[in-house]
Scaffold this active site. Structure first.
Site, PDB file in Angstrom:
ATOM      1  N   ASP A 305      -6.664  -3.001   8.415  1.00  0.00           N
ATOM      2  CA  ASP A 305      -7.019  -3.057   7.279  1.00  0.00           C
ATOM      3  C   ASP A 305      -8.530  -3.412   6.878  1.00  0.00           C
ATOM      4  O   ASP A 305      -9.042  -2.986   5.643  1.00  0.00           O
ATOM      5  CB  ASP A 305      -6.130  -4.079   6.318  1.00  0.00           C
ATOM      6  CG  ASP A 305      -4.605  -3.458   6.116  1.00  0.00           C
ATOM      7  OD1 ASP A 305      -4.542  -2.405   5.371  1.00  0.00           O
ATOM      8  OD2 ASP A 305      -3.753  -4.123   6.825  1.00  0.00           O
ATOM      9  N   GLY A 307     -11.308  -2.583   9.083  1.00  0.00           N
ATOM     10  CA  GLY A 307     -11.950  -1.843   9.687  1.00  0.00           C
ATOM     11  C   GLY A 307     -11.956  -0.241   9.108  1.00  0.00           C
ATOM     12  O   GLY A 307     -12.807   0.371   9.225  1.00  0.00           O
ATOM     13  N   ALA A 311     -11.757  -5.372   3.599  1.00  0.00           N
ATOM     14  CA  ALA A 311     -11.159  -6.396   2.608  1.00  0.00           C
ATOM     15  C   ALA A 311     -12.335  -6.572   1.438  1.00  0.00           C
ATOM     16  O   ALA A 311     -11.950  -7.060   0.517  1.00  0.00           O
ATOM     17  CB  ALA A 311     -11.138  -7.833   3.494  1.00  0.00           C
ATOM     18  N   GLY A 312     -13.424  -6.027   1.433  1.00  0.00           N
ATOM     19  CA  GLY A 312     -14.207  -6.375   0.556  1.00  0.00           C
ATOM     20  C   GLY A 312     -13.838  -4.945  -0.691  1.00  0.00           C
ATOM     21  O   GLY A 312     -13.508  -5.231  -1.899  1.00  0.00           O
ATOM     22  N   ASN A 388       0.520  -1.301  -0.311  1.00  0.00           N
ATOM     23  CA  ASN A 388       1.473  -2.290  -0.661  1.00  0.00           C
ATOM     24  C   ASN A 388       1.403  -3.691  -0.310  1.00  0.00           C
ATOM     25  O   ASN A 388       2.084  -4.472  -1.037  1.00  0.00           O
ATOM     26  CB  ASN A 388       2.714  -1.777   0.446  1.00  0.00           C
ATOM     27  CG  ASN A 388       2.343  -1.683   1.711  1.00  0.00           C
ATOM     28  OD1 ASN A 388       1.503  -1.075   2.450  1.00  0.00           O
ATOM     29  ND2 ASN A 388       3.269  -2.679   2.669  1.00  0.00           N
ATOM     30  N   TYR A 389       0.491  -4.206   0.631  1.00  0.00           N
ATOM     31  CA  TYR A 389       0.481  -5.560   0.725  1.00  0.00           C
ATOM     32  C   TYR A 389      -0.681  -6.185  -0.151  1.00  0.00           C
ATOM     33  O   TYR A 389      -1.616  -5.719  -0.264  1.00  0.00           O
ATOM     34  CB  TYR A 389       0.156  -5.946   2.328  1.00  0.00           C
ATOM     35  CG  TYR A 389       1.407  -6.071   3.384  1.00  0.00           C
ATOM     36  CD1 TYR A 389       1.832  -7.679   2.983  1.00  0.00           C
ATOM     37  CD2 TYR A 389       2.128  -5.390   4.034  1.00  0.00           C
ATOM     38  CE1 TYR A 389       2.927  -7.805   3.765  1.00  0.00           C
ATOM     39  CE2 TYR A 389       3.168  -5.397   4.636  1.00  0.00           C
ATOM     40  CZ  TYR A 389       3.565  -7.138   4.648  1.00  0.00           C
ATOM     41  OH  TYR A 389       4.622  -7.326   5.120  1.00  0.00           O
ATOM     42  N   GLU A 390      -0.521  -7.573  -0.310  1.00  0.00           N
ATOM     43  CA  GLU A 390      -1.512  -8.588  -0.803  1.00  0.00           C
ATOM     44  C   GLU A 390      -1.944  -9.525   0.147  1.00  0.00           C
ATOM     45  O   GLU A 390      -0.908 -10.038   0.859  1.00  0.00           O
ATOM     46  CB  GLU A 390      -1.116  -9.150  -2.173  1.00  0.00           C
ATOM     47  CG  GLU A 390      -1.535  -8.518  -3.278  1.00  0.00           C
ATOM     48  CD  GLU A 390      -0.867  -7.096  -3.704  1.00  0.00           C
ATOM     49  OE1 GLU A 390       0.213  -7.164  -3.308  1.00  0.00           O
ATOM     50  OE2 GLU A 390      -1.520  -6.225  -4.473  1.00  0.00           O
TER      51      GLU A 390
HETATM   52  N1  ABN Z   1      -2.077  -0.918   4.785  1.00  0.00           N
HETATM   53  C1  ABN Z   1      -2.769   0.185   4.978  1.00  0.00           C
HETATM   54  C2  ABN Z   1      -3.430   0.751   3.679  1.00  0.00           C
HETATM   55  C3  ABN Z   1      -4.372  -0.082   3.067  1.00  0.00           C
HETATM   56  C4  ABN Z   1      -4.947   0.687   1.935  1.00  0.00           C
HETATM   57  C5  ABN Z   1      -4.536   1.836   1.523  1.00  0.00           C
HETATM   58  C6  ABN Z   1      -3.667   2.333   2.186  1.00  0.00           C
HETATM   59  C7  ABN Z   1      -3.050   1.862   3.106  1.00  0.00           C
HETATM   60 CU    CU Z   2       4.735  -8.217   6.894  1.00  0.00          CU
END
Ligand code: ABN
Ligand code: CU
Length: 694
Positions: A305, A307, A311-312, A388-390
């Site tokens: 996520d 590289g 994250a920025g 999908n994740y935060e």
């Molecule tokens: N978790 C993988 C991801 C991050 C950002 C956009 C699409 C997929």
């Molecule tokens: Cu998980």
């Protein structure tokens, strides 16, 4: 040209300003015409030069402002460049072969538009049970492809994880589709579709949603919550000088980049008048999320996520009262758009203090004299959304010299479709009818550029173990002896170490030339991290090859400029042959890392075996670790924090005269004078009515 000598010159660690990004873009456009801007970011000052400047900024030339540039030129050609902003010149321009730079948010957004119109994708949607007229209800999360040997790394690819939303407000992750289009970013078209042998139609289950209207339908929100308000009537206890913060003896610089997000530099602690360096640079440098379902093409699902997306780049604009409460100081972030405009993320970082429970307490059982001192913490926070994740990333600073990276995982599980009666074979869990959430890990890599009382440090591994001597032997006659066994990690090869819960394993970053006057042990910072699972995909697997940093909980390298990112500078579509980043830097393992400028790389995280409670949205799961001073301070460094309540035996004997009582009045109101009608003396260890003011 952007002057670096004016009074308002940026701190050399500051991210590039909007003006600097624009200047760099202008210079590149002039020289190379229309290109897509992938990265325009601070090329960090070389450490040797920067260290000199930090020691004596008034009399040392300020390191130049240099922009680190990545562009994609027509034909998909990728260039790495450097622009010297003081002279307006391009000092490096290098064509890359077979390397793909980070995927930007704009690139991600294009994919959904294309897949919805693609006739072959429409055909697959129809086979899944979706009408061809409902393609506007089809969604995709475009992921980097990982690496697919059939397509290699010369063309820029994404894999589209497909979903359906019966209604626009439904959570699409409960209607995953079973096929996976592959998208060519240069051609902007779908070039292949991976179709499983066993087909699974789209789920027909009723939607489960978490938005207010859905909760109302399910009986509504809880009604028994009274407000909690946080007030700081006299303001905050930190001061900002540009992006440099001072708080409770701490001082450091808060940077931010497209990739790692928050970067903390030049972290010092003022120890009774002596400013002591602790870390030159701290960041989360990489992470990987390997999924554990062996069926093709899920082996490709292992997002980096940081590289691969940044994250920025993915950071949220934070809002007061929701993401953070209290008196907040915000910092914005500026990034280039693909076409060379500026995208500003307002409130990308929030900085605030929070009450942190008890800092220390002791009561004397003989006479009920007591001291209670409350702690507060300083939090530097960002939250990013990785599809999908935060991930809420908090850098927590404590008054006692501890630094605590604290990460909360929330958002939504990545899901795949299943027949409700299908056997998941243990590789995933049916979290809702027709929804298979695959097992996965979230493995973060913390980069610790140490500076413990100076740049030359040594890392030791510490294991709490019983004495080697047998029971009945002279050294351990009664058999009860145990101690902390210290192993010096003096070469890069030896530094490859793993967590061991049975020995409460920790790692000490020491300055061996400075011993504590009492313990005679070297001053140090200890890495205490208990959530460090091994990488579960096997040696030789694709993700094992690509995420070399995740093979061990700790690696240590000798510092080198530009060795920042442990899975390599350009991560998308690396094959892992050879493994880039940390495995290259560790080399044959013979390099000495004894008493030198070391960087410790720590992989930590969680193994996530999903459960229905994680769906349709996950309650935040915390992961935390500590960097703690050990043998660093003469003694407890927080005895000078004002206590909430302090009484000595003589004061107790004199019936309270001279007692320090700074307890907050609301607590007394609630429990002592008010509801329970007890006495207001708040800190007796066992109040007669069993209720204390704290
Ligand atoms: N978790 C993988 C991801 C991050 C950002 C956009 C699409 C997929
Ligand atoms: Cu998980």
């Amino acid at each position: 040209m952007v002057s670096a000598t004016s009074a308002s010159a940026p701190h050399p660690f500051d991210p590039l300003s909007l003006d600097e990004i624009q200047a760099a873009i202008g210079i590149v456009k002039k020289a190379h015409g229309d290109v897509f801007f992938n990265v325009v970011s601070l090329h960090e000052p070389r450490k040797a030069e920067m260290t000199k400047w930090l020691e004596d900024p008034a009399n040392t030339p300020r390191p130049l402002r240099i922009a680190d540039i990545v562009v994609i030129a027509p034909g998909g050609k990728v260039y790495d460049g450097l622009v010297d902003l003081s002279t307006g010149t391009i000092t490096k321009w290098e064509l890359l072969d077979g390397l793909q730079p980070i995927i930007t948010m704009e690139e991600l957004k294009n994919v959904e538009y294309t897949v919805r119109k693609d006739p072959k994708v429409i055909e697959q949607c129809v086979l899944s049970g979706i009408s061809k007229d409902d393609m506007h209800k089809v969604y995709c999360d475009p992921w980097t492809i990982g690496f697919d040997e059939r397509h290699g790394s010369k063309i820029r690819l994404q894999q589209a994880l497909m979903y359906y939303r019966p209604n626009v407000d439904d959570c699409q992750y409960q209607y995953p589709l079973d096929f996976c289009p592959i998208y060519d970013a240069e051609k902007q078209e779908v070039i292949a579709i991976d179709i499983p042998k066993v087909r699974r139609p789209v789920s027909k289950a009723d939607p489960v949603n978490y938005h207010p209207a859905a909760i109302e339908k399910l009986g509504g929100y809880r009604k028994d919550l009274k407000p909690i308000n946080i007030t700081q009537p006299e303001g905050v206890s930190f001061t900002m000088n540009g992006r440099e913060i001072s708080w409770q003896n701490w001082k450091f610089h808060i940077g931010f980049n497209y990739r790692e997000g928050i970067v903390l530099n030049d972290i010092t602690y003022n120890d009774k008048g002596t400013v002591r360096p602790i870390f030159y640079r701290l960041s989360l440098a990489e992470m990987v999320v390997p999924y554990g379902n062996p069926e093709h093409p899920h082996q490709r699902k292992h997002a980096f996520d940081l590289g691969e997306y940044g994250a920025g780049y993915m950071t949220n604009s934070l809002s007061l009262g929701c993401d953070c409460k209290g008196s907040i100081h915000y910092l914005d972030a500026d990034f280039p758009t693909r076409s060379g405009e500026i995208r500003t993320i307002k409130n990308a970082i929030c900085i605030h203090e929070e009450d942190d429970g008890i800092l220390f307490k002791h009561s004397d059982f003989r006479d009920e004299s007591v001291i209670v001192t409350r702690a507060r913490k300083l939090i530097i926070q960002q939250i990013f959304t990785a599809a999908n994740y935060e991930y809420a990333i908090q850098w927590v600073f404590h008054q006692d010299g501890t630094i605590q990276p604290d990460i909360r995982l929330t958002g939504i599980l990545n899901t795949y479709t299943m027949d409700p009666e299908e056997d998941t074979k243990g590789w995933g869990t049916q979290v809702y009818p027709g929804v298979n959430a695959h097992n996965h890990q979230h493995l973060f890599c913390l980069r610790v550029d140490a500076n413990i009382d100076g740049p030359n440090n040594t890392v030791f591994m510490a294991d709490a173990v019983p004495s080697d001597a047998p029971v009945g032997s002279p050294e351990n006659f009664y058999g009860n002896a145990f101690y902390a066994k210290r192993t010096k990690l003096d070469t890069t090869g030896k530094s490859k170490t793993d967590y061991n819960g049975a020995t409460s394993r920790t790692w000490d970053i020491c300055n061996t030339s400075k011993l504590h006057p009492y313990s005679k042990k070297p001053v140090s910072y200890k890495l205490v991290s208990r959530e460090a699972p091994p990488l579960l995909p096997k040696e030789g697997s694709l993700v094992w090859k690509r995420a070399g940093f995740a093979r061990h909980a700790v690696h240590v390298t000798k510092y080198r400029d530009d060795q920042l990112w442990p899975a390599g500078r350009h991560v998308p579509q690396t094959s892992g042959e050879p493994s880039l980043g940390l495995p290259e830097w560790i080399g044959d393992g013979t390099e000495s890392i004894d008493d030198t400028n070391v960087v410790l790389w720590h992989t930590f995280g969680v193994t996530h075996i999903p459960a229905p409670e994680d769906f349709p949205v996950m309650p935040a799961e915390p992961i935390t670790l500590l960097l703690r001073p050990r043998n660093f301070f003469t003694n407890n460094p927080v005895m000078d924090v004002p206590p909430s309540y302090a009484s000595t035996p003589s004061q107790v004997a004199a019936a309270g005269a001279g007692v320090t009582d700074a307890t907050d009045k609301m607590s007394k109101l609630a429990f002592a004078n008010g509801v329970n009608g007890g006495s207001a003396s708040c800190c007796a260890t066992n109040g007669a009515n069993g209720v204390n003011g704290h």
